[in-house]
Design a protein around this motif. Structure first.
Motif, PDB file in Angstrom:
ATOM      1  N   GLU A   1     -42.272  18.284  19.442  1.00 17.50           N
ATOM      2  CA  GLU A   1     -41.255  18.000  18.421  1.00 17.50           C
ATOM      3  C   GLU A   1     -40.148  19.055  18.551  1.00 17.50           C
ATOM      4  O   GLU A   1     -40.428  20.241  18.742  1.00 17.50           O
ATOM      5  CB  GLU A   1     -41.861  18.088  17.007  1.00 17.50           C
ATOM      6  CG  GLU A   1     -42.616  16.848  16.584  1.00 17.50           C
ATOM      7  CD  GLU A   1     -43.996  16.706  17.219  1.00 17.50           C
ATOM      8  OE1 GLU A   1     -44.456  17.677  17.847  1.00 17.50           O
ATOM      9  OE2 GLU A   1     -44.596  15.632  17.090  1.00 17.50           O
TER      10      GLU A   1
ATOM     11  N   PRO B   1     -42.336   5.644  19.328  1.00 21.37           N
ATOM     12  CA  PRO B   1     -42.486   4.245  18.970  1.00 21.37           C
ATOM     13  C   PRO B   1     -41.143   3.680  18.543  1.00 21.37           C
ATOM     14  O   PRO B   1     -40.303   4.401  18.030  1.00 21.37           O
ATOM     15  CB  PRO B   1     -43.484   4.285  17.810  1.00 21.37           C
ATOM     16  CG  PRO B   1     -43.316   5.652  17.218  1.00 21.37           C
ATOM     17  CD  PRO B   1     -42.955   6.550  18.348  1.00 21.37           C
TER      18      PRO B   1
ATOM     19  N   THR C   1     -48.943   9.429  24.469  1.00 24.69           N
ATOM     20  CA  THR C   1     -50.244   8.942  23.986  1.00 24.69           C
ATOM     21  C   THR C   1     -51.373   9.789  24.578  1.00 24.69           C
ATOM     22  O   THR C   1     -52.332  10.141  23.890  1.00 24.69           O
ATOM     23  CB  THR C   1     -50.445   7.457  24.361  1.00 24.69           C
ATOM     24  OG1 THR C   1     -49.232   6.755  24.089  1.00 24.69           O
ATOM     25  CG2 THR C   1     -51.570   6.838  23.572  1.00 24.69           C
TER      26      THR C   1
ATOM     27  N   ARG D   1     -33.922  27.598  26.581  1.00 28.07           N
ATOM     28  CA  ARG D   1     -32.763  28.192  27.281  1.00 28.07           C
ATOM     29  C   ARG D   1     -31.500  27.521  26.760  1.00 28.07           C
ATOM     30  O   ARG D   1     -31.575  26.515  26.050  1.00 28.07           O
ATOM     31  CB  ARG D   1     -32.879  27.917  28.793  1.00 28.07           C
ATOM     32  CG  ARG D   1     -34.083  28.572  29.450  1.00 28.07           C
ATOM     33  CD  ARG D   1     -34.122  28.252  30.924  1.00 28.07           C
ATOM     34  NE  ARG D   1     -34.293  26.820  31.158  1.00 28.07           N
ATOM     35  CZ  ARG D   1     -33.788  26.158  32.185  1.00 28.07           C
ATOM     36  NH1 ARG D   1     -33.058  26.776  33.102  1.00 28.07           N
ATOM     37  NH2 ARG D   1     -33.995  24.859  32.325  1.00 28.07           N
TER      38      ARG D   1
HETATM   39  N1  T5A Z   1     -46.128  10.009  19.330  1.00 25.51           N
HETATM   40  C1  T5A Z   1     -45.264   9.206  20.035  1.00 25.51           C
HETATM   41  C2  T5A Z   1     -47.505   9.972  19.558  1.00 25.51           C
HETATM   42  O1  T5A Z   1     -48.273  10.677  18.890  1.00 25.51           O
HETATM   43  N2  T5A Z   1     -47.976   9.121  20.514  1.00 25.51           N
HETATM   44  C3  T5A Z   1     -47.172   8.290  21.237  1.00 25.51           C
HETATM   45  O2  T5A Z   1     -47.664   7.515  22.092  1.00 25.51           O
HETATM   46  C4  T5A Z   1     -45.747   8.333  20.985  1.00 25.51           C
HETATM   47  C5  T5A Z   1     -44.826   7.445  21.758  1.00 25.51           C
HETATM   48  C6  T5A Z   1     -42.300  10.562  17.478  1.00 25.51           C
HETATM   49  C7  T5A Z   1     -43.654  11.063  17.053  1.00 25.51           C
HETATM   50  O3  T5A Z   1     -44.643  10.190  17.524  1.00 25.51           O
HETATM   51  C8  T5A Z   1     -45.595  10.898  18.277  1.00 25.51           C
HETATM   52  C9  T5A Z   1     -44.916  12.136  18.747  1.00 25.51           C
HETATM   53  C10 T5A Z   1     -43.953  12.434  17.644  1.00 25.51           C
HETATM   54  O4  T5A Z   1     -44.589  13.223  16.673  1.00 25.51           O
HETATM   55  P1  T5A Z   1     -39.884  11.424  16.987  1.00 25.51           P
HETATM   56  O5  T5A Z   1     -39.083  11.358  15.744  1.00 25.51           O
HETATM   57  O6  T5A Z   1     -39.464  10.579  18.104  1.00 25.51           O
HETATM   58  O7  T5A Z   1     -41.404  11.153  16.663  1.00 25.51           O
HETATM   59  O8  T5A Z   1     -40.024  12.929  17.216  1.00 25.51           O
HETATM   60  P2  T5A Z   1     -39.645  13.750  18.435  1.00 25.51           P
HETATM   61  O9  T5A Z   1     -39.751  12.920  19.667  1.00 25.51           O
HETATM   62  O10 T5A Z   1     -40.448  14.982  18.439  1.00 25.51           O
HETATM   63  O11 T5A Z   1     -38.115  14.049  18.185  1.00 25.51           O
HETATM   64  P3  T5A Z   1     -37.428  15.186  17.422  1.00 25.51           P
HETATM   65  O12 T5A Z   1     -36.207  14.593  16.817  1.00 25.51           O
HETATM   66  O13 T5A Z   1     -38.354  15.900  16.504  1.00 25.51           O
HETATM   67  O14 T5A Z   1     -37.049  16.237  18.503  1.00 25.51           O
HETATM   68  P4  T5A Z   1     -36.199  16.195  19.825  1.00 25.51           P
HETATM   69  O15 T5A Z   1     -35.489  14.912  19.994  1.00 25.51           O
HETATM   70  O16 T5A Z   1     -37.075  16.634  20.935  1.00 25.51           O
HETATM   71  O17 T5A Z   1     -35.176  17.374  19.581  1.00 25.51           O
HETATM   72  P5  T5A Z   1     -33.625  17.351  19.210  1.00 25.51           P
HETATM   73  O18 T5A Z   1     -32.818  17.086  20.409  1.00 25.51           O
HETATM   74  O19 T5A Z   1     -33.433  16.515  18.014  1.00 25.51           O
HETATM   75  O20 T5A Z   1     -33.424  18.878  18.869  1.00 25.51           O
HETATM   76  C11 T5A Z   1     -34.051  19.470  17.758  1.00 25.51           C
HETATM   77  C12 T5A Z   1     -33.226  20.694  17.314  1.00 25.51           C
HETATM   78  O21 T5A Z   1     -33.255  21.679  18.336  1.00 25.51           O
HETATM   79  C13 T5A Z   1     -31.934  22.039  18.725  1.00 25.51           C
HETATM   80  C14 T5A Z   1     -31.064  20.843  18.379  1.00 25.51           C
HETATM   81  O22 T5A Z   1     -29.738  21.206  18.179  1.00 25.51           O
HETATM   82  C15 T5A Z   1     -31.732  20.359  17.089  1.00 25.51           C
HETATM   83  O23 T5A Z   1     -31.307  21.098  16.000  1.00 25.51           O
HETATM   84  N3  T5A Z   1     -31.942  22.316  20.172  1.00 25.51           N
HETATM   85  C16 T5A Z   1     -31.775  23.524  20.696  1.00 25.51           C
HETATM   86  N4  T5A Z   1     -31.592  24.723  20.116  1.00 25.51           N
HETATM   87  C17 T5A Z   1     -31.478  25.790  20.963  1.00 25.51           C
HETATM   88  N5  T5A Z   1     -31.533  25.693  22.322  1.00 25.51           N
HETATM   89  C18 T5A Z   1     -31.732  24.514  22.919  1.00 25.51           C
HETATM   90  N6  T5A Z   1     -31.807  24.436  24.268  1.00 25.51           N
HETATM   91  C19 T5A Z   1     -31.867  23.361  22.101  1.00 25.51           C
HETATM   92  N7  T5A Z   1     -32.091  22.053  22.367  1.00 25.51           N
HETATM   93  C20 T5A Z   1     -32.140  21.423  21.170  1.00 25.51           C
END
Ligand code: T5A
Length: 221
Positions: A18, A46, A108, A199
């Motif tokens: 996450e 999903p 998964t 990074r």
């Molecule tokens: N799941 C999913 C399962 O359990 N089994 C499965 O088979 C599948 C398909 C999906 C959930 O479902 C689970 C996993 C997950 O818990 P989701 O909403 O899609 O949930 O959650 P995530 O995929 O984790 O998405 P997130 O929105 O939480 O995170 P992201 O997309 O990875 O991150 P992002 O780009 O939004 O960045 C988060 C923050 O970090 C900063 C960004 O600006 C933002 O504020 N950031 C950085 N900061 C500093 N340096 C960097 N290099 C940065 N990069 C990003």
């Protein structure tokens, strides 16, 4: 004339903890694809279909009296994927359109298999069934230490207080998820590129573009 190397669509998945930066880097990769005039669809799991988005609400936000069981959770992710692969991913690839997908089968394996402890062999069979055996051409795993992932989640939660079942799991759960992704990357180095996300965003993006270019260049001509 069409560039030979972009005639076939590439199937790219993003994985990681996450807040590892998947959405951030998918947005940057989109800009790169637009600049290179590569046709693509952007999708997620999903979700990605009407049915999948309904399933997403249950698996992420169900807060009822009775919790979602681990087994039901696994099958919900598989159901979302079965619909998604048939309705979106395969049709796009068949037309030569590239697919960028936020999470896929490796999630998964990591979350339901290694972290929840469900049978990995069964998950392998189920993943194959749901995806019709279509594996990504390239999987980018954005690696982030659990404490950094936690810090980013807390920062985000200051703005957005939505209940997220899986995000709220204990630290030990997220350590298992991270170790699982490391294991997946070691097991399949050709398909999976592990990129450190702790990074500056630009450095991470440059490594992703290199991985994408290498994957496209390795397509049979
Ligand atoms: N799941 C999913 C399962 O359990 N089994 C499965 O088979 C599948 C398909 C999906 C959930 O479902 C689970 C996993 C997950 O818990 P989701 O909403 O899609 O949930 O959650 P995530 O995929 O984790 O998405 P997130 O929105 O939480 O995170 P992201 O997309 O990875 O991150 P992002 O780009 O939004 O960045 C988060 C923050 O970090 C900063 C960004 O600006 C933002 O504020 N950031 C950085 N900061 C500093 N340096 C960097 N290099 C940065 N990069 C990003």
């Amino acid at each position: 004339m069409k560039n030979k190397s972009t005639r076939r669509g590439i199937f790219i998945t993003f994985e990681g903890a996450e807040c590892a930066g998947k959405s951030t880097h998918i947005r940057l990769l989109e800009k790169y694809f637009q600049k290179k005039k590569i046709k693509y669809v952007l999708t997620r799991e999903p979700g990605g279909t009407e049915i999948g988005e309904e399933i997403r609400t249950i698996v992420k936000h169900h807060a009822g009296k009775n919790p979602v069981s681990d087994e039901a959770e696994l099958l919900l992710f598989a159901a979302s994927r079965a619909q998604h692969v048939r309705e979106v991913i395969i049709p796009a690839l068949q037309k030569g359109t590239s697919v960028i997908c936020d999470r896929f089968t490796d999630s998964t394996v990591a979350y339901q298999g290694h972290a929840r402890g469900l049978d990995l062999k069964f998950i392998g069979v189920l993943n194959k069934f749901a995806s019709i055996g279509r594996t990504p051409d390239l999987t980018v795993i954005l690696d982030l230490p659990p404490e950094e992932s936690r810090a980013r989640i807390m920062e985000r939660n200051k703005l957005d207080k939505v209940h997220d079942r899986i995000e709220n799991e204990r630290v030990a759960f997220h350590i298992k998820v991270r170790n699982a992704f490391l294991k997946i990357a070691r097991a399949e180095p050709k398909r999976v590129k592990m990129i450190s996300s702790d990074r500056p965003i630009e450095a991470v993006h440059n490594d992703i573009v290199k991985a994408v270019e290498n994957a496209i260049a390795s397509f049979p001509k």
